[in-house]
Motif scaffolding. Structure first.
Motif, PDB file in Angstrom:
ATOM      1  N   ASP A  79       0.852  -1.189   0.000  1.00 53.57           N
ATOM      2  CA  ASP A  79       0.000   0.000   0.000  1.00 53.57           C
ATOM      3  C   ASP A  79       0.889   1.241   0.000  1.00 53.57           C
ATOM      4  O   ASP A  79       1.499   1.569   1.016  1.00 53.57           O
ATOM      5  N   PRO A  80       0.986   1.951  -1.132  1.00 53.89           N
ATOM      6  CA  PRO A  80       1.841   3.139  -1.192  1.00 53.89           C
ATOM      7  C   PRO A  80       1.381   4.279  -0.284  1.00 53.89           C
ATOM      8  O   PRO A  80       2.138   5.198  -0.007  1.00 53.89           O
ATOM      9  N   SER A  81       0.161   4.199   0.239  1.00 57.01           N
ATOM     10  CA  SER A  81      -0.300   5.241   1.161  1.00 57.01           C
ATOM     11  C   SER A  81      -0.145   4.809   2.626  1.00 57.01           C
ATOM     12  O   SER A  81      -0.636   5.491   3.526  1.00 57.01           O
ATOM     13  N   ALA A  82       0.564   3.697   2.870  1.00 58.39           N
ATOM     14  CA  ALA A  82       0.732   3.172   4.228  1.00 58.39           C
ATOM     15  C   ALA A  82       1.459   4.173   5.128  1.00 58.39           C
ATOM     16  O   ALA A  82       2.364   4.894   4.684  1.00 58.39           O
ATOM     17  N   ILE A  83       1.037   4.213   6.387  1.00 57.99           N
ATOM     18  CA  ILE A  83       1.686   5.058   7.390  1.00 57.99           C
ATOM     19  C   ILE A  83       2.050   4.165   8.568  1.00 57.99           C
ATOM     20  O   ILE A  83       1.174   3.617   9.248  1.00 57.99           O
ATOM     21  N   ALA A  84       3.355   4.025   8.809  1.00 62.17           N
ATOM     22  CA  ALA A  84       3.856   3.205   9.907  1.00 62.17           C
ATOM     23  C   ALA A  84       3.773   3.980  11.207  1.00 62.17           C
ATOM     24  O   ALA A  84       3.898   5.210  11.232  1.00 62.17           O
ATOM     25  N   VAL A  85       3.571   3.249  12.307  1.00 61.71           N
ATOM     26  CA  VAL A  85       3.522   3.842  13.646  1.00 61.71           C
ATOM     27  C   VAL A  85       4.707   3.281  14.431  1.00 61.71           C
ATOM     28  O   VAL A  85       4.888   2.062  14.508  1.00 61.71           O
ATOM     29  N   TRP A  86       5.516   4.186  15.010  1.00 64.60           N
ATOM     30  CA  TRP A  86       6.739   3.817  15.727  1.00 64.60           C
ATOM     31  C   TRP A  86       6.673   4.289  17.175  1.00 64.60           C
ATOM     32  O   TRP A  86       6.223   5.401  17.455  1.00 64.60           O
ATOM     33  N   SER A  87       7.158   3.458  18.073  1.00 67.63           N
ATOM     34  CA  SER A  87       7.214   3.827  19.497  1.00 67.63           C
ATOM     35  C   SER A  87       8.364   4.802  19.735  1.00 67.63           C
ATOM     36  O   SER A  87       9.214   5.006  18.858  1.00 67.63           O
ATOM     37  N   THR A  88       8.435   5.357  20.928  1.00 68.87           N
ATOM     38  CA  THR A  88       9.538   6.265  21.274  1.00 68.87           C
ATOM     39  C   THR A  88      10.865   5.524  21.340  1.00 68.87           C
ATOM     40  O   THR A  88      11.912   6.145  21.280  1.00 68.87           O
ATOM     41  N   ARG A  89      10.831   4.196  21.453  1.00 68.04           N
ATOM     42  CA  ARG A  89      12.049   3.402  21.491  1.00 68.04           C
ATOM     43  C   ARG A  89      12.529   3.025  20.095  1.00 68.04           C
ATOM     44  O   ARG A  89      13.484   2.274  19.933  1.00 68.04           O
TER      45      ARG A  89
END
Length: 130
Positions: free
Chosen positions: A42-52
């Motif tokens: 999915d070229p519109s994908a948005i990853a979510v990352w923790s503060t670590r």
């Protein structure tokens, strides 16, 4: 606005466990959103990352296009961890660089009493072997 984080059951490329990382997150902790235009699924994908710096999943496909277009227009989106769910998480976002606010905590269901407490059965004391 609260958004679902999906894909947490998959492990990351570095073999880190997303569900484990979600369990380490604390409500109110900042999370990062990163568009992935070269994502093969999915070229519109948005990853979510923790503060670590560990990926915990992706925003759901229904929200990626809308959130991604706002990010592409230069709108600053602030995000915090809201809560863990069975197969992922929920994050809270706000627009125009205002700080997101957590909703009031939901009351927890009372714990069921154990079978021993309900029946009144208590086993005899067995002393340790010496």
């Amino acid at each position: 606005m609260s958004l679902a984080v999906v894909g947490a059951v998959h492990e990351n490329k570095d073999r880190s466990n997303r569900l484990f990382e979600i369990r380490l997150c604390v409500p109110g902790e900042p999370v990062d959103l990163a568009p992935e235009p070269k994502n093969p699924f999915d070229p519109s994908a948005i990853a979510v990352w923790s503060t670590r710096g560990v990926q915990i999943g992706y925003l759901s496909a229904e929200r990626c296009g809308w959130i991604g277009s706002r990010m592409a227009q230069g709108e600053e989106i602030c995000a915090i961890f809201q809560e863990a769910t069975k197969g992922g998480a929920i994050i809270r976002i706000s627009f125009s660089s205002s700080d997101p606010i957590l909703p009031p905590a939901r009351p927890r269901k009372p714990q069921a009493r154990s079978l021993d407490e309900e029946s009144g059965f208590y086993p005899d004391y067995i002393p340790p072997d010496d």
